[in-house]
Design a protein around this motif. Structure first.
Motif, short mmCIF file in Angstrom:
data_model
loop_
_atom_site.label_atom_id
_atom_site.label_comp_id
_atom_site.label_asym_id
_atom_site.label_seq_id
_atom_site.Cartn_x
_atom_site.Cartn_y
_atom_site.Cartn_z
N MET A 17 -15.40 -28.19 28.45
CA MET A 17 -15.12 -27.98 29.00
C MET A 17 -13.61 -28.67 29.41
SD MET A 17 -16.47 -26.39 32.85
CE MET A 17 -17.98 -26.74 31.74
N SER A 18 -12.85 -28.01 29.59
CA SER A 18 -11.10 -28.54 29.75
C SER A 18 -10.97 -29.24 31.20
CB SER A 18 -10.05 -27.60 30.02
OG SER A 18 -9.69 -26.79 31.00
N GLU A 19 -10.33 -30.25 31.55
CA GLU A 19 -10.83 -31.52 32.39
C GLU A 19 -10.14 -30.14 33.98
OE1 GLU A 19 -7.36 -34.18 32.90
OE2 GLU A 19 -7.76 -35.13 30.95
N VAL A 20 -9.13 -29.01 33.31
CA VAL A 20 -8.78 -28.25 34.36
C VAL A 20 -10.04 -27.71 35.54
CG1 VAL A 20 -6.77 -26.40 35.45
CG2 VAL A 20 -6.59 -28.07 33.71
N VAL A 21 -10.39 -26.56 34.52
CA VAL A 21 -11.85 -25.77 34.74
C VAL A 21 -12.44 -26.63 34.94
CG1 VAL A 21 -13.32 -25.03 34.03
CG2 VAL A 21 -11.48 -24.09 32.98
N VAL A 22 -13.29 -28.34 35.29
CA VAL A 22 -13.72 -28.67 35.83
C VAL A 22 -13.56 -29.17 37.42
CG1 VAL A 22 -15.63 -31.10 35.69
CG2 VAL A 22 -15.20 -30.01 33.43
N HIS B 52 -18.92 -39.64 34.39
CA HIS B 52 -17.87 -39.55 33.67
C HIS B 52 -16.70 -39.17 33.99
CE1 HIS B 52 -20.74 -42.76 32.33
NE2 HIS B 52 -21.37 -42.00 32.35
N ARG B 53 -16.45 -38.16 34.98
CA ARG B 53 -15.34 -37.16 35.39
C ARG B 53 -14.06 -37.87 35.61
NH1 ARG B 53 -15.42 -33.14 31.92
NH2 ARG B 53 -17.38 -31.70 31.56
N ARG C 2 -13.55 -26.72 39.86
CA ARG C 2 -15.04 -26.56 40.10
C ARG C 2 -15.31 -27.14 41.41
NH1 ARG C 2 -18.81 -24.81 34.52
NH2 ARG C 2 -17.30 -22.73 33.79
N TYR C 3 -14.72 -28.65 40.83
CA TYR C 3 -15.45 -29.93 41.98
C TYR C 3 -14.10 -28.78 43.05
CZ TYR C 3 -18.17 -33.32 38.73
OH TYR C 3 -19.44 -33.42 38.31
N ALA C 4 -12.57 -29.35 43.00
CA ALA C 4 -11.77 -28.34 44.47
C ALA C 4 -12.83 -27.57 44.75
CB ALA C 4 -11.10 -28.27 43.78
N ASP C 5 -12.93 -26.42 43.99
CA ASP C 5 -13.24 -25.05 44.70
C ASP C 5 -14.96 -25.55 45.70
OD1 ASP C 5 -11.37 -24.11 43.40
OD2 ASP C 5 -12.36 -22.93 42.48
N ALA C 6 -15.81 -25.85 45.32
CA ALA C 6 -16.99 -26.53 45.55
C ALA C 6 -16.43 -27.77 46.70
CB ALA C 6 -17.74 -27.61 44.67
N LEU C 7 -15.80 -28.15 47.05
CA LEU C 7 -15.31 -28.80 47.84
C LEU C 7 -14.39 -28.53 49.13
CD1 LEU C 7 -15.28 -31.98 48.63
CD2 LEU C 7 -12.88 -32.54 47.67
#
Length: 183
Positions: free
Chosen positions: A1-6, A84-85, A9-14
């Motif tokens: 999965m690309s860096e941007v997509v990951v 490891h992200r 997801r984290y940004a949206d959750a936060l």
């Protein structure tokens, strides 16, 4: 999965967590600080990605470095270490900040001028240019660029408004060259 997509997801959750707990403003300030530190200090990513440093030590380092940060943002950083992200820290912070700005109807703009702008001048530019990009106001990052000669050049997202003397001279030069090539 690309860096941007990951990162998204984290940004949206936060962002959702920040809304739920009424901590968006706190998270916003922390993410600005995190982005600034990560951009200005490349050794942070080097240390967080180093395979010989145990995850627990990396988490301690994050806790020490970002003392005073909210539990939620620290937990997010711990998750990135565990998974490891850590290379997505900057894209995550940028996506989160863009989402908060969108929520508040504001957008970041970089304004290039030959001298530092006063707060009043920044407000006038914000009032003039924010409606042109469909926003209520702009967060202006003023950068002094003596090569402009005079006027301003504004970058808002992927749009550039060039009202600089240098820009006008360059445009005149292109027009003259194009007229000479035709005639």
């Amino acid at each position: 999965m690309s860096e941007v997509v990951v990162a998204k997801r984290y940004a949206d959750a936060l962002f959702e967590l920040g809304q739920e707990k009424s901590k968006l403003d706190t998270f916003q300030e922390e993410m600005k600080t995190l982005r600034k530190v990560a951009l200005e200090n490349g050794s942070l990513e080097t240390v967080l990605k180093h395979p010989r440093i145990p995850a627990d030590r990396k988490k301690e380092l994050v806790n020490e470095s970002f003392k005073g940060f909210s539990e939620e943002v620290l937990h997010t950083l711990h998750l990135l270490i565990d998974r490891h992200r850590t290379e997505i820290i900057i894209p995550l912070a940028e996506r989160f900040l863009a989402k908060v700005n969108e929520h508040h109807g504001v957008q970041e703009a970089t304004v290039y001028t030959v001298r530092e702008l006063s707060e009043e001048e920044k407000q006038r530019l914000s009032k003039t240019f924010a409606p042109k990009v469909g926003k209520d106001s702009l967060i202006i990052d003023n950068r002094v660029d003596p090569d402009l000669l005079g006027g301003v050049r504004i970058r808002i997202g992927n749009r550039i408004f060039d009202g600089s003397v240098r820009g006008k001279l360059d445009q005149m030069e292109r027009e003259l060259l194009s007229a000479n090539n035709r005639g």
